[in-house]
Design a protein around this motif. Structure first.
Motif, PDB file in Angstrom:
ATOM      1  N   LEU A  68       0.791  -1.220   0.000  1.00  0.00           N
ATOM      2  CA  LEU A  68       0.000   0.000   0.000  1.00  0.00           C
ATOM      3  C   LEU A  68       0.828   1.277   0.000  1.00  0.00           C
ATOM      4  CD1 LEU A  68      -2.684   1.434   0.076  1.00  0.00           C
ATOM      5  CD2 LEU A  68      -2.815   1.020   2.535  1.00  0.00           C
ATOM      6  N   PRO A  69       1.856   1.433   0.864  1.00  0.00           N
ATOM      7  CA  PRO A  69       2.627   2.688   0.826  1.00  0.00           C
ATOM      8  C   PRO A  69       3.260   2.966  -0.533  1.00  0.00           C
ATOM      9  CG  PRO A  69       3.083   1.481   2.845  1.00  0.00           C
ATOM     10  CD  PRO A  69       2.294   0.559   1.973  1.00  0.00           C
ATOM     11  N   HIS A  70       3.692   1.914  -1.245  1.00  0.00           N
ATOM     12  CA  HIS A  70       4.309   2.109  -2.553  1.00  0.00           C
ATOM     13  C   HIS A  70       3.265   2.544  -3.591  1.00  0.00           C
ATOM     14  CE1 HIS A  70       7.748   0.180  -0.725  1.00  0.00           C
ATOM     15  NE2 HIS A  70       7.030  -0.892  -0.454  1.00  0.00           N
ATOM     16  N   ARG A  71       2.079   1.947  -3.516  1.00  0.00           N
ATOM     17  CA  ARG A  71       1.033   2.332  -4.458  1.00  0.00           C
ATOM     18  C   ARG A  71       0.522   3.741  -4.161  1.00  0.00           C
ATOM     19  NH1 ARG A  71      -1.831  -3.559  -4.381  1.00  0.00           N
ATOM     20  NH2 ARG A  71      -0.237  -4.603  -5.644  1.00  0.00           N
ATOM     21  N   LEU A  72       0.482   4.094  -2.888  1.00  0.00           N
ATOM     22  CA  LEU A  72       0.105   5.461  -2.546  1.00  0.00           C
ATOM     23  C   LEU A  72       1.101   6.452  -3.117  1.00  0.00           C
ATOM     24  CD1 LEU A  72      -0.990   4.939   1.165  1.00  0.00           C
ATOM     25  CD2 LEU A  72      -2.459   5.697  -0.712  1.00  0.00           C
ATOM     26  N   ALA A  73       2.389   6.119  -3.057  1.00  0.00           N
ATOM     27  CA  ALA A  73       3.408   7.005  -3.637  1.00  0.00           C
ATOM     28  C   ALA A  73       3.175   7.174  -5.132  1.00  0.00           C
ATOM     29  CB  ALA A  73       4.801   6.442  -3.366  1.00  0.00           C
ATOM     30  N   CYS A  74       2.821   6.086  -5.832  1.00  0.00           N
ATOM     31  CA  CYS A  74       2.502   6.180  -7.263  1.00  0.00           C
ATOM     32  C   CYS A  74       1.278   7.061  -7.484  1.00  0.00           C
ATOM     33  CB  CYS A  74       2.253   4.792  -7.842  1.00  0.00           C
ATOM     34  SG  CYS A  74       3.698   3.733  -7.951  1.00  0.00           S
ATOM     35  N   PHE A  75       0.280   6.892  -6.641  1.00  0.00           N
ATOM     36  CA  PHE A  75      -0.953   7.674  -6.783  1.00  0.00           C
ATOM     37  C   PHE A  75      -0.688   9.165  -6.605  1.00  0.00           C
ATOM     38  CE2 PHE A  75      -4.884   9.221  -4.461  1.00  0.00           C
ATOM     39  CZ  PHE A  75      -5.586   9.488  -5.621  1.00  0.00           C
ATOM     40  N   PHE A  76       0.033   9.535  -5.572  1.00  0.00           N
ATOM     41  CA  PHE A  76       0.307  10.947  -5.333  1.00  0.00           C
ATOM     42  C   PHE A  76       1.179  11.530  -6.451  1.00  0.00           C
ATOM     43  CE2 PHE A  76      -0.065   9.551  -0.690  1.00  0.00           C
ATOM     44  CZ  PHE A  76      -1.431   9.761  -0.695  1.00  0.00           C
ATOM     45  N   PHE A  77       2.112  10.721  -6.959  1.00  0.00           N
ATOM     46  CA  PHE A  77       2.946  11.175  -8.064  1.00  0.00           C
ATOM     47  C   PHE A  77       2.088  11.469  -9.296  1.00  0.00           C
ATOM     48  CE2 PHE A  77       5.291  10.141 -11.974  1.00  0.00           C
ATOM     49  CZ  PHE A  77       6.304  11.085 -11.896  1.00  0.00           C
ATOM     50  N   GLN A  81       1.638  14.930 -11.093  1.00  0.00           N
ATOM     51  CA  GLN A  81       2.104  14.999 -12.473  1.00  0.00           C
ATOM     52  C   GLN A  81       1.001  15.507 -13.407  1.00  0.00           C
ATOM     53  OE1 GLN A  81       2.683  11.319 -14.728  1.00  0.00           O
ATOM     54  NE2 GLN A  81       4.749  12.017 -15.299  1.00  0.00           N
ATOM     55  N   LEU A  82      -0.225  15.061 -13.181  1.00  0.00           N
ATOM     56  CA  LEU A  82      -1.357  15.489 -13.999  1.00  0.00           C
ATOM     57  C   LEU A  82      -1.880  16.865 -13.589  1.00  0.00           C
ATOM     58  CD1 LEU A  82      -3.281  12.092 -14.091  1.00  0.00           C
ATOM     59  CD2 LEU A  82      -2.073  13.161 -16.002  1.00  0.00           C
ATOM     60  N   GLN A  83      -1.367  17.403 -12.476  1.00  0.00           N
ATOM     61  CA  GLN A  83      -1.774  18.727 -11.976  1.00  0.00           C
ATOM     62  C   GLN A  83      -3.298  18.822 -11.864  1.00  0.00           C
ATOM     63  OE1 GLN A  83       0.434  21.278 -14.840  1.00  0.00           O
ATOM     64  NE2 GLN A  83       1.627  21.942 -13.056  1.00  0.00           N
ATOM     65  N   LEU A  84      -3.860  17.884 -11.133  1.00  0.00           N
ATOM     66  CA  LEU A  84      -5.310  17.860 -10.990  1.00  0.00           C
ATOM     67  C   LEU A  84      -5.843  19.041 -10.199  1.00  0.00           C
ATOM     68  CD1 LEU A  84      -6.028  14.063 -10.331  1.00  0.00           C
ATOM     69  CD2 LEU A  84      -6.001  15.318 -12.493  1.00  0.00           C
ATOM     70  N   GLU A  97     -15.043  18.853 -12.641  1.00  0.00           N
ATOM     71  CA  GLU A  97     -15.452  18.320 -11.350  1.00  0.00           C
ATOM     72  C   GLU A  97     -14.805  16.971 -11.070  1.00  0.00           C
ATOM     73  OE1 GLU A  97     -17.335  18.432  -7.636  1.00  0.00           O
ATOM     74  OE2 GLU A  97     -16.966  19.989  -9.150  1.00  0.00           O
ATOM     75  N   GLU A  98     -14.613  16.147 -12.105  1.00  0.00           N
ATOM     76  CA  GLU A  98     -13.914  14.871 -11.923  1.00  0.00           C
ATOM     77  C   GLU A  98     -12.494  15.096 -11.423  1.00  0.00           C
ATOM     78  OE1 GLU A  98     -14.197  13.074 -15.755  1.00  0.00           O
ATOM     79  OE2 GLU A  98     -15.893  11.803 -15.194  1.00  0.00           O
ATOM     80  N   ARG A  99     -11.793  16.030 -12.042  1.00  0.00           N
ATOM     81  CA  ARG A  99     -10.430  16.328 -11.611  1.00  0.00           C
ATOM     82  C   ARG A  99     -10.430  16.872 -10.182  1.00  0.00           C
ATOM     83  NH1 ARG A  99      -6.553  17.091 -15.780  1.00  0.00           N
ATOM     84  NH2 ARG A  99      -5.520  18.677 -14.526  1.00  0.00           N
ATOM     85  N   ARG A 100     -11.374  17.754  -9.919  1.00  0.00           N
ATOM     86  CA  ARG A 100     -11.457  18.376  -8.599  1.00  0.00           C
ATOM     87  C   ARG A 100     -11.719  17.325  -7.510  1.00  0.00           C
ATOM     88  NH1 ARG A 100     -15.483  21.626  -9.827  1.00  0.00           N
ATOM     89  NH2 ARG A 100     -14.169  23.329 -10.557  1.00  0.00           N
ATOM     90  N   ARG A 101     -12.649  16.433  -7.764  1.00  0.00           N
ATOM     91  CA  ARG A 101     -13.003  15.433  -6.761  1.00  0.00           C
ATOM     92  C   ARG A 101     -11.856  14.448  -6.518  1.00  0.00           C
ATOM     93  NH1 ARG A 101     -18.528  15.658  -5.650  1.00  0.00           N
ATOM     94  NH2 ARG A 101     -18.619  13.541  -4.827  1.00  0.00           N
ATOM     95  N   LEU A 102     -11.158  14.058  -7.576  1.00  0.00           N
ATOM     96  CA  LEU A 102     -10.037  13.137  -7.385  1.00  0.00           C
ATOM     97  C   LEU A 102      -8.905  13.819  -6.627  1.00  0.00           C
ATOM     98  CD1 LEU A 102      -8.985  10.329  -7.792  1.00  0.00           C
ATOM     99  CD2 LEU A 102      -8.052  11.018 -10.017  1.00  0.00           C
ATOM    100  N   TRP A 103      -8.673  15.108  -6.890  1.00  0.00           N
ATOM    101  CA  TRP A 103      -7.640  15.830  -6.141  1.00  0.00           C
ATOM    102  C   TRP A 103      -7.969  15.846  -4.648  1.00  0.00           C
ATOM    103  CZ3 TRP A 103      -2.885  17.792  -6.223  1.00  0.00           C
ATOM    104  CH2 TRP A 103      -2.531  18.654  -5.192  1.00  0.00           C
ATOM    105  N   TRP A 104      -9.204  16.195  -4.312  1.00  0.00           N
ATOM    106  CA  TRP A 104      -9.553  16.292  -2.903  1.00  0.00           C
ATOM    107  C   TRP A 104      -9.550  14.921  -2.231  1.00  0.00           C
ATOM    108  CZ3 TRP A 104      -8.769  20.433  -0.443  1.00  0.00           C
ATOM    109  CH2 TRP A 104      -8.994  21.679  -1.010  1.00  0.00           C
TER     110      TRP A 104
END
Length: 446
Positions: A68-77, A81-84, A97-104
């Motif tokens: 999980l910690p490694h996948r979380l690091a990929c997710f945050f990266f 990277q996509l500048q959501l 709104e999709e971008r906004r909700r995924l960022w939050w």
């Protein structure tokens, strides 16, 4: 994923069939995402969303939890990277709104995982300054064409709850948690830990922000109840907030009370952390703190956590609504009663032991829903604690009048398995030895 009705997905399948299906989908998803993780393909929004789902849904047993910690690091990266948090021109209101909700949601997960694994957060508060809060779930989930109403929503973080739904509640809670973790980091800082005036101001600020959260939730709930009464002939019960106990929950809104219960438990757990400590061993060893007024405040909120936990077990007996986040807060809210029972032994009263039994029942519910070792470990420790306290009390009752039983030294009484789960420098919280870090010696004593 949760269903529209709130029923468990694939409820008609047995546990073994669901496990096989989940593992097959998990393997297929990783195969599809491998080029992105290996930087062989450009990431897309769907890649970030799929990684979020992998972090949230498929990590509910030890086989996946250790990654999980490694996948979380990929997710945050991917999220950064996509500048959501920056909404480009030329995309539809729904895409924004999709971008906004995924960022939050990434912000919520970042703070929670930092708390769970004793890490510094990845996403900074400054990155949230210019992005609006998500819209209400009832608008987002409506079948009508989505119309962006971002001008009616504030930008950036805040501690006031604007809607009684997932993002409305947990964005504010994540902001409080982020500040609380920063406060504890400063307590451990070699320079700032000596600045008592600064720490006092920070603590007062945290208390104010938590009170703002609490007040806004109460007001929103009362407002919704009044609106419901006006539109319904049947009487609707009122949620009881006193002493942290919520009962007689509304039947008209089956999903809302569950979120409020979990959120209310998390808020009181944060109070125990504000007045107490993150690490169970520090709680056990710090005699000065155990004799202070801060301990009384922390114990008061731990008691409220216990009462809310009883209601959670009643309303959501399988803990399917919010178990990923609740698991960490639940353990921290139990540390005070665990330590009290360990130290008092035969002097532990029924109130302390009943609180431990409540947490034991909750851990058993976790074990029935997910398969993660740390929950089974704490269940064994709680069961052992309760058994030894009851045994010591029985021995004391069997002694002749006037005689006293001599208890073993308290320092030998904190189970060594707890030492695998530490929230101090150099330790990984719930990311223990089986998850890639060197675990403590099993025979170690305090």
């Amino acid at each position: 994923m949760p269903t529209v009705t709130g029923d468990p997905p694939l409820a008609h399948l047995g546990q073994a069939d669901r496990t096989r299906l989940r593992n097959a989908l998990h393997t297929a998803s990783l195969d599809l995402l491998a080029p992105v993780y290996l930087n062989q393909a450009d990431a897309t929004f769907d890649d970030a969303l799929a990684t979020y789902m992998l972090c949230s849904v498929t990590t509910s047993d030890d086989a996946h939890h250790k990654y999980l910690p490694h996948r979380l690091a990929c997710f945050f990266f991917l999220v950064q990277q996509l500048q959501l948090n920056i909404l480009p021109e030329g995309i539809s209101a729904e895409e924004k709104e999709e971008r906004r909700r995924l960022w939050w949601n990434a912000y919520i997960v970042d703070k929670h995982s930092s708390f769970s694994f004793n890490m510094r957060p990845t996403l900074a508060e400054s990155e949230c300054r210019f992005i609006h809060r998500p819209c209400r779930d009832e608008i987002w989930e409506n079948d009508k064409d989505f119309v962006d109403e971002e001008t009616e929503r504030p930008q950036g973080l805040g501690y006031e709850v604007l809607s009684l739904d997932w993002c409305g509640i947990f964005v504010a809670l994540a902001a409080i948690l982020s500040d609380l973790l920063e406060y504890h980091y400063l307590l451990q800082h070699p320079t700032f830990s000596t600045k008592t005036d600064l720490l006092s101001v920070l603590r007062s600020t945290l208390e104010h922000n938590m009170a703002t959260f609490e007040k806004s939730v109460r007001e929103l709930h009362v407002r919704k109840m009044r609106a419901s009464r006006a539109g319904a002939s049947a009487a609707i019960s009122v949620m009881v907030w006193d002493a942290g106990q919520l009962r007689d929950l509304d039947t008209e809104f089956p999903s809302e009370p569950k979120l409020l219960l979990y959120a209310w438990h998390m808020l009181h757990c944060m109070y125990t952390l504000l007045y107490g400590k993150l690490d169970p061993v520090d709680i056990f060893q710090d005699t000065e703190w155990l004799l202070s007024n801060d301990f009384l405040l922390a114990a008061e909120h731990a008691d409220k956590c216990t009462k809310v936990t009883v209601q959670i077990l009643r309303l959501d007996p399988k803990l399917q609504c919010c178990y990923r986040m609740f698991g960490t807060y639940f353990l921290h809210s139990s540390f005070i009663f665990l330590v009290l029972a360990r130290k008092l032994r035969q002097s532990a009263d029924d109130y302390i032991l009943n609180s431990c039994r409540t947490y034991l029942r909750t851990l058993e519910a976790f074990a029935a829903t997910v398969n993660i070792k740390y929950q089974k470990t704490f269940a064994r420790v709680l069961q052992d604690t309760i058994s030894k306290c009851v045994e010591a009390q029985n021995q004391q009752q069997q002694l002749p009048d006037g005689s006293r039983i001599v208890a073993a030294p308290a320092d030998d009484w904190l189970d060594p398995e707890i030492l695998n789960y530490r929230w101090t420098a150099g330790h990984g919280g719930l990311w223990n030895g089986e998850m890639g870090r060197q675990s403590e010696a099993k025979n170690r004593r305090l």
